[in-house]
Design an enzyme around this catalytic site. Structure first.
Site, PDB file in Angstrom:
ATOM      1  N   ASP A  75       0.966  -1.205  -0.017  1.00 56.98           N
ATOM      2  CA  ASP A  75      -0.100   0.072  -0.186  1.00 56.98           C
ATOM      3  C   ASP A  75       0.969   1.162   0.164  1.00 56.98           C
ATOM      4  OD1 ASP A  75      -1.769   1.791   0.469  1.00 56.98           O
ATOM      5  OD2 ASP A  75      -1.950   1.618   2.559  1.00 56.98           O
ATOM      6  N   ASN A 122      -0.587   4.641  -0.062  1.00 53.15           N
ATOM      7  CA  ASN A 122      -0.931   5.751   0.354  1.00 53.15           C
ATOM      8  C   ASN A 122      -1.800   5.725   1.733  1.00 53.15           C
ATOM      9  OD1 ASN A 122      -3.173   4.321  -0.487  1.00 53.15           O
ATOM     10  ND2 ASN A 122      -3.975   5.869  -1.717  1.00 53.15           N
ATOM     11  N   ASP A 150      -4.125   3.809   2.840  1.00 52.33           N
ATOM     12  CA  ASP A 150      -5.571   3.459   2.907  1.00 52.33           C
ATOM     13  C   ASP A 150      -5.712   1.868   3.341  1.00 52.33           C
ATOM     14  OD1 ASP A 150      -5.067   2.226   0.569  1.00 52.33           O
ATOM     15  OD2 ASP A 150      -6.574   3.259  -0.597  1.00 52.33           O
ATOM     16  N   ASP A 189      -1.742  -1.320  -4.001  1.00 51.65           N
ATOM     17  CA  ASP A 189      -1.887  -0.613  -5.146  1.00 51.65           C
ATOM     18  C   ASP A 189      -0.920  -0.481  -6.141  1.00 51.65           C
ATOM     19  OD1 ASP A 189      -0.237   1.412  -3.988  1.00 51.65           O
ATOM     20  OD2 ASP A 189      -1.748   2.094  -2.804  1.00 51.65           O
ATOM     21  N   ASP A 206      -4.920 -10.313 -15.485  1.00 52.93           N
ATOM     22  CA  ASP A 206      -5.724 -11.368 -15.286  1.00 52.93           C
ATOM     23  C   ASP A 206      -6.998 -11.132 -16.246  1.00 52.93           C
ATOM     24  OD1 ASP A 206      -6.897 -13.608 -14.126  1.00 52.93           O
ATOM     25  OD2 ASP A 206      -5.987 -13.079 -12.218  1.00 52.93           O
ATOM     26  N   ASP A 240      -8.674 -16.515 -16.498  1.00 49.01           N
ATOM     27  CA  ASP A 240      -9.707 -17.000 -15.296  1.00 49.01           C
ATOM     28  C   ASP A 240     -10.580 -18.013 -15.809  1.00 49.01           C
ATOM     29  OD1 ASP A 240     -10.076 -16.647 -12.475  1.00 49.01           O
ATOM     30  OD2 ASP A 240     -12.108 -16.191 -12.956  1.00 49.01           O
ATOM     31  N   GLU A 293      -6.138 -20.907 -16.672  1.00 48.47           N
ATOM     32  CA  GLU A 293      -6.283 -21.371 -15.370  1.00 48.47           C
ATOM     33  C   GLU A 293      -7.147 -22.686 -15.675  1.00 48.47           C
ATOM     34  OE1 GLU A 293      -8.382 -20.632 -10.869  1.00 48.47           O
ATOM     35  OE2 GLU A 293      -9.381 -19.874 -12.636  1.00 48.47           O
ATOM     36  N   HIS A 341      -3.362 -17.320  -5.171  1.00 44.42           N
ATOM     37  CA  HIS A 341      -4.514 -16.801  -3.966  1.00 44.42           C
ATOM     38  C   HIS A 341      -5.789 -17.517  -3.660  1.00 44.42           C
ATOM     39  CE1 HIS A 341      -5.999 -16.470  -8.106  1.00 44.42           C
ATOM     40  NE2 HIS A 341      -7.161 -15.766  -7.622  1.00 44.42           N
ATOM     41  N   ASP A 342      -5.730 -18.550  -4.168  1.00 48.55           N
ATOM     42  CA  ASP A 342      -7.018 -19.174  -3.845  1.00 48.55           C
ATOM     43  C   ASP A 342      -6.853 -20.464  -3.098  1.00 48.55           C
ATOM     44  OD1 ASP A 342      -8.802 -17.878  -5.650  1.00 48.55           O
ATOM     45  OD2 ASP A 342      -8.465 -19.047  -7.501  1.00 48.55           O
TER      46      ASP A 342
HETATM   47  O1  TEU Z   1     -10.739 -19.296  -9.649  1.00 49.93           O
HETATM   48  C1  TEU Z   1     -11.463 -20.499 -10.123  1.00 49.93           C
HETATM   49  C2  TEU Z   1     -12.077 -21.205  -9.203  1.00 49.93           C
HETATM   50  O2  TEU Z   1     -13.029 -22.162  -9.523  1.00 49.93           O
HETATM   51  C3  TEU Z   1     -12.065 -20.830  -7.787  1.00 49.93           C
HETATM   52  O3  TEU Z   1     -13.529 -20.698  -7.249  1.00 49.93           O
HETATM   53  C4  TEU Z   1     -11.329 -21.987  -6.959  1.00 49.93           C
HETATM   54  O4  TEU Z   1     -12.036 -23.033  -7.243  1.00 49.93           O
HETATM   55  C5  TEU Z   1     -11.705 -21.738  -5.544  1.00 49.93           C
HETATM   56  O5  TEU Z   1     -11.075 -20.559  -5.112  1.00 49.93           O
HETATM   57  C6  TEU Z   1     -11.296 -22.877  -4.755  1.00 49.93           C
HETATM   58  O6  TEU Z   1     -11.820 -22.704  -3.492  1.00 49.93           O
HETATM   59  C7  TEU Z   1     -10.802 -18.183 -10.231  1.00 49.93           C
HETATM   60  C8  TEU Z   1     -10.038 -17.185  -9.226  1.00 49.93           C
HETATM   61  O7  TEU Z   1      -8.758 -17.440  -9.261  1.00 49.93           O
HETATM   62  C9  TEU Z   1     -10.738 -16.747  -8.221  1.00 49.93           C
HETATM   63  O8  TEU Z   1      -9.989 -16.031  -7.288  1.00 49.93           O
HETATM   64  C10 TEU Z   1     -12.085 -16.346  -8.378  1.00 49.93           C
HETATM   65  O9  TEU Z   1     -12.941 -16.244  -7.365  1.00 49.93           O
HETATM   66  C11 TEU Z   1     -12.973 -17.196  -9.453  1.00 49.93           C
HETATM   67  O10 TEU Z   1     -12.056 -17.744 -10.527  1.00 49.93           O
HETATM   68  C12 TEU Z   1     -13.942 -16.510 -10.202  1.00 49.93           C
HETATM   69  O11 TEU Z   1     -13.629 -15.368 -10.822  1.00 49.93           O
HETATM   70 CA    CA Z   2      -3.457   2.205  -1.132  1.00 54.04          CA
END
Ligand code: TEU
Ligand code: CA
Length: 580
Positions: free
Chosen positions: A22, A24, A26, A30, A99, A196, A250, A323-324
């Protein structure tokens, strides 16, 4: 078999911009925060930055619900910030992947606001509308995949949250609109896209009623709809092929049987994709929040099976977290007694297995899962949905909290830990998601002051990988060690010959001498110079790279012909690559 290509040699680093830096105060990461850290990333030695969505979005799903594909999310900055970031990244030799989230848009996208107005609105067919709910499909983030819209007087399809209506790729004008938005970024000089849930873009329009419970997910059925490959080929022909860029799918629902349909070069669709096989390995009969014990034999088998597809000409990504999913060291390793060791071991796996590696932010310092005290501390809409469902069905909320600690996507979304200052140096304000308390110990600053840190291990391995293209183009041979916790494979070609041993356990194991004979020399260990390191024993979570002595000499001399076929008397052991 594999032609030299920049995106095969590259290493991808994924940034989740909201949690990266971050600038700034908040509390939200960013673009200027990313700019601040470009030198850091270049120093680490990665090549491509994949940014999770940075487009205008109401953030129902943190940007995976886009309301304008050609505008920057106001919380992340401006288009001028983006242009500056792109230019500065390129100046440092870093490429940028955006993405592309085009299976669905946000319900606040102009297309959807238009579409719901009336059946003859020109945007109506950008989405799917049905008078009656046509089936019992469940959705990822709500019980039903169909939502009734008062204004439209019809149900619309949303495989994800109800604020993520699915786009209708059957409509040529929608496809053209998507291609135009893609060109907008490529014309600016962006280096490609991560796509995605791309296998979901073609639907079974007869809306089959699948056997199973109301609200169940049917990933297998949603993936690879009847016109998917036609759409991907068209996108390639119309857009991707016109630029020197790359594309990462993906690969949700993609298996070894059909991966070639997406990424074999003859297909002219995508360059590479990442599959989910090991990423869902511990999902139990009740799904992700009903986890089962990890099966390491299967874990090994998955890498073996996919590598066989690469041998046949497909190209894939190697990833262990993003991130998932939970943090790799907490999920596959031991984040307690052996955090640094297991983080180092998986660095070896990521960077020596065949495929283009993806390092997720924070993994380079061995960041771990978080365990917030209550379910309300979590931000992710997926968890909010599961909590609501569990409450409705009178389920066990304590058990759910345990499962959330283990499986939550927020595990990977806590702010990046830069320093031991307040809020891990991520923000001077209040972070949008609480930092992991262990930031006082685990942070970039501390790691860069410690030559023995996970961070330096990554940096050195990245450099070594760059010098040894065998890790990119070489063949793979897997060994059966008879121990599901001991993973062993060889990467070799005319330029190099390496054996990798990974002890994925808390036990000390014997080095299998039938695999690593005396012709192989240890050149990397995540135990480095530690006293417990010996030739014969693998320490808990120790990972090693060995190099064949002939190949090693040749790589030093750089000329295979001139080497005498004689083993050198005594070569100094290099447990760890010397730093310049
Ligand atoms: O993820 C695809 C997806 O099916 C996810 O929901 C995944 O199975 C789940 O996170 C597992 O718990 C992509 C993105 O990477 C995810 O961040 C998004 O939420 C999703 O698509 C919808 O765009
Ligand atoms: Ca920020």
């Amino acid at each position: 078999m594999h032609n030299p290509t920049w995106w095969k040699e590259a290493v991808i680093y994924q940034i989740y911009p909201r949690s990266f830096k971050d600038s700034n105060g908040d509390g939200i990461g960013d673009l200027r925060g990313i700019i601040e850290k470009l030198d850091y990333l270049a120093d680490l030695g990665v090549d491509i930055l994949w940014l999770s969505p940075i487009f205008q979005s109401p953030n129902d799903d943190n940007g995976y619900d886009v309301s304008d594909y050609t505008a920057i999310m106001s919380e992340f900055g401006t288009m001028a910030d983006f242009d500056e970031m792109l230019e500065k990244a390129h100046a440092r030799g870093l490429k940028i992947l955006l993405d592309l989230v085009v299976n669905h848009s946000s319900d606040e996208h102009r297309w959807f606001r238009e579409a719901r107005k009336s059946p003859d609105n020109p945007y109506r067919d950008f989405y799917f509308w049905e008078k009656e709910k046509p089936n019992n499909w469940g959705s990822f983030f709500s019980p039903s995949a169909w939502e009734y819209d008062e204004q439209a007087q019809a149900y619309y399809l949303h495989l994800f949250s109800k604020k993520q209506p699915d786009l209708n790729w059957e409509t040529p004008a929608l496809r053209e609109a998507v291609y135009n938005d893609m060109r907008f970024w490529l014309d600016k000089g962006v280096d490609g896209f991560r796509m995605d849930v791309i296998p979901f873009i073609s639907k079974h329009l007869d809306w089959p009623e699948p056997a199973g419970k109301e609200g169940q997910l049917h990933v297998k059925m949603w993936s690879r709809g009847p016109r998917l490959h036609e759409f991907l080929r068209e996108m390639n022909e119309e857009v991707l092929s016109k630029y020197d860029i790359t594309s990462v799918g993906e690969g949700i629902g993609v298996s070894t049987e059909n991966v070639a349909d997406f990424v074999h070069p003859d297909r002219k669709e995508l360059d590479m994709l990442y599959h989910f096989d090991h990423a869902i390995i511990d999902h139990g009969p009740g799904g992700k929040y009903d986890p089962v014990e990890l099966d390491y034999a299967r874990f090994q088998q998955i890498f073996k099976d996919w590598d066989a597809k690469v041998e046949e000409g497909s190209w894939i990504n190697i990833f262990l977290d993003n991130h998932d999913f939970p943090r790799l060291v907490s999920r596959f390793g031991n984040d307690k007694e052996y955090r640094e060791e297991s983080a180092g071991l998986f660095a070896i796996l990521l960077l020596t297995m065949r495929g283009t590696p993806c390092i997720y932010q924070g993994t380079e310092i061995g960041m771990t899962n978080v365990a917030y005290p209550t379910l309300e501390d979590y931000d992710d809409l997926e968890i909010k949905n599961v909590v609501a469902q569990t409450k409705k069905n009178g389920g066990d909320l304590d058990k759910l909290l345990q499962a959330v600690h283990r499986q939550a996507r927020d595990n990977a979304r806590t702010p990046m830990q830069w320093t031991n200052e307040e809020n891990a140096g991520f923000t001077t304000g209040e972070p949008w998601l609480k930092v992991n308390e262990n930031y006082r110990k685990i942070n970039v600053d501390a790691a860069r002051k410690d030559a023995d840190s996970v961070w330096y291990f990554y940096k050195n391995l990245l450099e070594y990988r760059k010098e040894n293209k065998t890790f990119v183009y070489g063949k793979t041979e897997f060994f059966d060690t008879g121990n599901s916790r001991l993973f062993a494979y060889r990467r070799y070609d005319i330029e190099g010959d390496f054996i990798i041993l990974l002890n994925m356990s808390d036990e000390v194991l014997d080095v299998p001498t039938e695999i690593v004979n005396e012709d192989y020399e240890r050149i990397f260990s995540n135990y480095r110079y530690r006293p417990e390191l010996t030739d014969e024993k693998l320490q808990p979570w120790e990972g090693r790279i060995y190099s064949h002595y002939m190949a090693e000499i040749m790589s030093i001399i750089g000329n295979r012909q001139s080497v005498e076929k004689k083993k050198p008397k005594k070569k100094k052991k290099r447990n760890y690559r010397r730093r310049k």
